[in-house]
Scaffold this motif. Structure first.
Motif, mmCIF file in Angstrom:
data_model
loop_
_atom_site.group_PDB
_atom_site.id
_atom_site.type_symbol
_atom_site.label_atom_id
_atom_site.label_comp_id
_atom_site.label_asym_id
_atom_site.label_seq_id
_atom_site.Cartn_x
_atom_site.Cartn_y
_atom_site.Cartn_z
ATOM 1 N N SER A 47 0.709 -1.266 -0.081
ATOM 2 C CA SER A 47 0.065 -0.150 -0.027
ATOM 3 C C SER A 47 1.040 1.149 -0.135
ATOM 4 O O SER A 47 0.742 2.282 -0.667
ATOM 5 N N ARG A 50 2.327 1.836 -3.466
ATOM 6 C CA ARG A 50 1.436 2.171 -4.161
ATOM 7 C C ARG A 50 1.207 3.775 -4.099
ATOM 8 O O ARG A 50 1.154 4.422 -5.016
ATOM 9 N N PHE A 114 -2.820 -3.129 -7.510
ATOM 10 C CA PHE A 114 -1.983 -2.745 -9.023
ATOM 11 C C PHE A 114 -2.691 -3.524 -10.169
ATOM 12 O O PHE A 114 -3.295 -4.547 -9.985
ATOM 13 N N LYS A 191 0.620 0.941 -11.073
ATOM 14 C CA LYS A 191 -0.401 1.736 -10.313
ATOM 15 C C LYS A 191 -1.202 2.223 -11.170
ATOM 16 O O LYS A 191 -1.134 2.795 -12.294
#
Length: 197
Positions: A47, A50, A114, A191
């Protein structure tokens, strides 16, 4: 040492929030994290990756499964390491006999949001006579010397037994008939929001 102006190094703890601005990277390449990540911290790390990736940025993960070799002593050492990591919740293994991460990478990337995901398995041959052999033997020597306090402290093996096995491994990996293969996987995802490559 090369005086490059576009490279910097910053130590940080990747088990918590990353001290990087949002959308500040186009590529994150993370290798062999399984030794210090536990199963609960993987989603947190992905996370954060990202968050710090720009839209369309790529996260590339490379992880390995336990190797197999013709050295009984090396197999025992790897078994103790695998057991200790399993008992500390640092693997995705179902039985403590494997690391169990390589087949989980795709799922972890998907659950972290993703897209344009892919993966590529590859085999590393550290057998005697292979190009990787000299560096691999040195890596076995150094790695398992450094792991002694950790593995003895984790309670999976006695110090005297470990030391004896370590010396057997040094001899066995230097034999002309030594064979060793390791299975690794590179997995990646983008992403969302950019032009996925």
């Amino acid at each position: 040492s090369q005086g490059r102006p576009n490279v910097s190094f910053e130590p940080m703890d990747i088990t918590g929030p990353l001290s990087c601005a949002d959308a500040s990277f186009e590529l994150i390449h993370a290798r062999f994290l399984v030794g210090f990540q536990n199963t609960a911290s993987w989603p947190v790390l992905l996370s954060e990756c990202r968050r710090v990736l720009a839209p369309g940025g790529i996260l590339l993960l490379c992880e390995a499964e336990r190797g197999v070799s013709s050295s009984p002593a090396l197999q025992r050492l790897e078994g103790w390491l695998t057991r200790a990591l399993f008992e500390q919740g640092r693997t995705f293994s179902v039985d403590g006999q494997t690391i169990g991460i390589v087949h989980q990478l795709g799922r972890l990337l998907q659950e972290a949001g993703f897209v344009a995901r892919g993966q590529c398995p590859f085999l590393l041959d550290a057998s005697c006579g292979s190009p990787l052999y000299p560096s691999s033997v040195r890596e076995f020597e150094v790695t398992y010397a450094l792991l002694l306090p950790y593995l003895v402290g984790s309670g999976v093996v006695d110090a005297a037994i470990y030391t004896s096995c370590y010396h057997q491994m040094l001899a066995q990996t230097r034999q002309a008939d030594f064979r060793c293969l390791a299975f690794d996987v590179s997995a990646w995802g983008c992403k969302p929001g950019g032009t996925n490559r």
